[in-house]
Design a protein around this motif. Structure first.
Motif, PDB file in Angstrom:
ATOM      1  N   LEU A   7      47.321  32.857  35.020  1.00 59.01           N
ATOM      2  CA  LEU A   7      46.244  33.507  34.273  1.00 59.01           C
ATOM      3  C   LEU A   7      46.472  33.480  32.764  1.00 59.01           C
ATOM      4  O   LEU A   7      45.532  33.637  31.991  1.00 59.01           O
ATOM      5  N   ALA A  10      44.079  31.550  30.304  1.00 59.34           N
ATOM      6  CA  ALA A  10      42.753  32.167  30.173  1.00 59.34           C
ATOM      7  C   ALA A  10      42.815  33.397  29.295  1.00 59.34           C
ATOM      8  O   ALA A  10      41.918  33.651  28.487  1.00 59.34           O
ATOM      9  N   LEU A  20      37.146  35.184  35.566  1.00 61.12           N
ATOM     10  CA  LEU A  20      38.295  35.352  36.452  1.00 61.12           C
ATOM     11  C   LEU A  20      37.814  35.368  37.895  1.00 61.12           C
ATOM     12  O   LEU A  20      36.905  36.129  38.244  1.00 61.12           O
ATOM     13  N   PRO A  23      41.485  37.573  40.417  1.00 62.34           N
ATOM     14  CA  PRO A  23      42.756  37.509  39.692  1.00 62.34           C
ATOM     15  C   PRO A  23      43.915  38.253  40.347  1.00 62.34           C
ATOM     16  O   PRO A  23      45.069  37.960  40.049  1.00 62.34           O
ATOM     17  N   ILE A  39      44.591  42.551  32.279  1.00 63.79           N
ATOM     18  CA  ILE A  39      43.199  42.118  32.399  1.00 63.79           C
ATOM     19  C   ILE A  39      42.332  42.904  31.420  1.00 63.79           C
ATOM     20  O   ILE A  39      41.488  42.344  30.723  1.00 63.79           O
ATOM     21  N   THR A  48      33.219  39.426  30.006  1.00 61.04           N
ATOM     22  CA  THR A  48      34.138  39.086  31.084  1.00 61.04           C
ATOM     23  C   THR A  48      33.422  39.180  32.423  1.00 61.04           C
ATOM     24  O   THR A  48      32.788  40.188  32.725  1.00 61.04           O
ATOM     25  N   ILE A  50      34.221  38.876  36.478  1.00 59.29           N
ATOM     26  CA  ILE A  50      35.319  38.854  37.441  1.00 59.29           C
ATOM     27  C   ILE A  50      34.746  38.886  38.845  1.00 59.29           C
ATOM     28  O   ILE A  50      33.992  39.792  39.190  1.00 59.29           O
ATOM     29  N   THR A  52      35.774  39.601  42.522  1.00 60.41           N
ATOM     30  CA  THR A  52      36.910  40.264  43.152  1.00 60.41           C
ATOM     31  C   THR A  52      36.489  41.001  44.414  1.00 60.41           C
ATOM     32  O   THR A  52      35.331  41.398  44.564  1.00 60.41           O
TER      33      THR A  52
END
Length: 67
Positions: A7, A10, A20, A23, A39, A48, A50, A52
């Protein structure tokens, strides 16, 4: 440790958008907790996105879209 190294590029790239994909996947709870502030810091001042499955990672977001 390997996930954090993966990571790092990035996180360090000064791009206006950070993407992401899971992550913290396959991390134990302690490792995930250690990665959350990283993060959060990397997301500071940029858009951002993400993807997840982790509720604790989702809690970092201002807006959550569940699919």
């Amino acid at each position: 440790e390997r996930r954090r190294l993966g990571l790092a590029p990035a996180f360090l790239k000064p791009a206006p958008i950070l993407l992401l994909d899971a992550p913290t996947a396959n991390l134990d709870a302690a490792s995930e907790a250690a990665l959350l502030p990283v993060i959060r810091a990397a997301a500071e001042g940029r858009t951002t996105l993400i993807a997840t499955h982790s509720q604790v990672v989702a809690e970092l977001a201002d807006v959550v879209v569940r699919l």
